[in-house]
Design a protein around this motif. Structure first.
Motif, PDB file in Angstrom:
ATOM      1  N   GLU A  49      23.271  73.873  32.416  1.00  0.00           N
ATOM      2  CA  GLU A  49      23.123  75.063  32.721  1.00  0.00           C
ATOM      3  C   GLU A  49      24.988  75.264  34.072  1.00  0.00           C
ATOM      4  N   GLU A  50      24.113  74.451  34.878  1.00  0.00           N
ATOM      5  CA  GLU A  50      25.178  74.249  36.020  1.00  0.00           C
ATOM      6  C   GLU A  50      26.837  73.407  35.897  1.00  0.00           C
ATOM      7  N   GLY A  51      26.880  72.998  34.531  1.00  0.00           N
ATOM      8  CA  GLY A  51      28.160  72.013  34.321  1.00  0.00           C
ATOM      9  C   GLY A  51      27.834  70.948  34.457  1.00  0.00           C
ATOM     10  N   ARG A  52      26.475  69.885  34.550  1.00  0.00           N
ATOM     11  CA  ARG A  52      27.006  68.361  35.169  1.00  0.00           C
ATOM     12  C   ARG A  52      26.266  67.969  34.154  1.00  0.00           C
ATOM     13  N   SER A  53      26.496  66.626  33.973  1.00  0.00           N
ATOM     14  CA  SER A  53      26.162  65.572  33.141  1.00  0.00           C
ATOM     15  C   SER A  53      24.882  65.012  34.005  1.00  0.00           C
ATOM     16  N   ILE A  54      23.981  63.985  33.466  1.00  0.00           N
ATOM     17  CA  ILE A  54      22.785  64.056  33.642  1.00  0.00           C
ATOM     18  C   ILE A  54      22.326  62.512  32.760  1.00  0.00           C
ATOM     19  N   VAL A  55      22.130  61.550  33.809  1.00  0.00           N
ATOM     20  CA  VAL A  55      21.307  60.792  32.864  1.00  0.00           C
ATOM     21  C   VAL A  55      19.469  60.506  33.085  1.00  0.00           C
ATOM     22  N   ASP A  56      18.910  60.806  32.305  1.00  0.00           N
ATOM     23  CA  ASP A  56      17.482  61.205  33.228  1.00  0.00           C
ATOM     24  C   ASP A  56      16.239  59.932  32.211  1.00  0.00           C
ATOM     25  N   ILE A  57      15.315  60.449  33.068  1.00  0.00           N
ATOM     26  CA  ILE A  57      14.283  58.809  32.999  1.00  0.00           C
ATOM     27  C   ILE A  57      12.635  59.755  32.740  1.00  0.00           C
ATOM     28  N   SER A  58      12.887  61.931  33.224  1.00  0.00           N
ATOM     29  CA  SER A  58      11.672  62.482  33.207  1.00  0.00           C
ATOM     30  C   SER A  58      10.754  62.348  31.457  1.00  0.00           C
TER      31      SER A  58
END
Length: 380
Positions: free
Chosen positions: A86-95
């Protein structure tokens, strides 16, 4: 490039250090605990203290980030990824969150951001292998992943230490296991169908079904899919006894003095101190991925086996689970940072693994950091 790492636990800290060593990366580590940030007071990693469960704090943390790397505990994972999108950022996640990551696909596409989920060792590296093999083989018949993080020294009664959040371990033991048999998705209780396997350098371990296939059940058409957790023999029996006796129940019980308590909360409180991996504890991560299939129609079925055994880094002190999980994630973060993978929407690792260059880059990064997969094959 400004990269923000959310979560300063063992894995998050390892990822922050690894990314900060890359020329051209400016890394900030964010955590609610000052104690998690203090080790970075003198070094290339910047720090920010923020409560990531609060939307305002999270928005402040990712403001100006070119890429976000998520390493928060599983129960926070889904909401954190959604807020980053929603903040317009790309993310790579492990959770390791329970919710369906594809529920965020539409939002990610709308915002035009790349979201890579489940980017650890398993799920993560295991999914990359299956995606790669599905692209390479003419037909893929079976996928099996056996994986576990274990203490080097076996201490009764549990013979186990949690190399990541203990609450996520309990979730593994209680969440129903989804798998695929003969082309159909089936659900079994966690801890089902134990079996013994032998591993070089470790010996005999016990494997049992857990809910680790996740996105593979939606993205793969392989008719046989299974994921099993590895532990020292005997650990599963003790956990199953706790489960059968109701110690993992979320239904409150009222004690004689009128106090209401959830058995799960009390069990978690008691187990955390016994399962917590201390800095001085030596541990290892062992994984075996088996993929059966044929290279071209009419060929014999071949089993492709990928074996990995990793131990704590004696120089840095980084645990093997932090290394194998964190370095897989940072390798995938580099794919996004370098522009090698920029597809908008939610992409699990198996989708990324279908791209040969992406697959080769990730495993080259792992090998450069001493996380080695030994590949073998035999006809069935």
């Amino acid at each position: 490039m400004h990269i923000v790492v959310l979560g300063g636990g063992r894995v998050g800290a390892t990822m922050a250090r690894d990314l900060a060593a890359e020329e051209g990366f400016d890394v900030t580590l964010v955590d609610a605990s000052q104690g998690a940030l203090d080790p970075f007071s003198d070094g290339p990693v910047g720090t920010l203290r923020a409560d990531l469960s609060q939307r305002r704090d999270l928005a402040r943390a990712v403001s100006g980030a070119d890429l976000v790397v998520g390493a928060v505990p599983g129960p926070m994972g889904f909401d954190t990824v959604r807020a980053v999108i929603e903040e317009g950022r790309s993310i790579v996640d492990i959770s390791f969150f329970e919710e369906d990551a594809f529920e965020l696909d539409g939002l990610a596409r709308e915002r035009g951001v790349t979201v890579l989920v489940d980017c650890g060792v398993a799920p993560g590296a295991s999914n990359l292998i299956l995606g790669h093999m599905e692209a390479e083989l003419a037909r893929t018949d079976r996928f099996a992943c056996y994986v576990g993080g274990l203490p080097r020294e076996r201490v009764w009664p549990w013979e186990y230490k949690a190399p990541f959040s203990p609450i996520d371990v309990i979730a593994e033991y209680t969440r129903p296991a989804r798998l695929r048999e003969h082309g159909r998705t089936v659900v079994r209780p966690a801890l089902s169908r134990p079996e013994r396997l032998d591993f070089d350098g470790v010996g005999s371990l016990e494997a049992f079904e857990t809910d680790g296939l996740r996105t593979l059940l939606q993205t793969s058409e392989v008719p046989e899919l299974v994921e099993k957790t590895l532990r020292y023999p005997g650990h599963r029996d003790r956990v199953e006894a706790l489960s059968a006796a109701g110690f993992f129940s979320e239904e409150p019980v009222v004690l004689r003095d009128g106090t209401s308590v959830r058995p799960l909360d009390l069990t978690a409180h008691l187990l955390f101190s016994q399962w917590r991996l201390r800095d001085e504890d030596d541990e290892l991560t062992v994984m075996r991925v088996e993929v059966d299939g044929v290279a071209s129609e009419g060929d014999a079925i071949v089993r492709h086996t990928f074996d990995m055994l990793d131990r704590r880094d004696p120089e840095t002190g980084a645990s093997s689970m932090a290394r194998t999980t964190g370095f897989t994630c940072t390798a995938m973060a580099r794919l996004v940072a370098r522009g090698l993978y920029r597809e908008p929407g939610v992409s699990p690792p198996e989708v990324v693994g279908r791209n040969r260059e992406c697959f080769d880059r990730v495993f080259a990064d792992l090998e450069a950091r001493g996380v080695l997969f030994r590949r073998s094959q035999r006809s069935l």
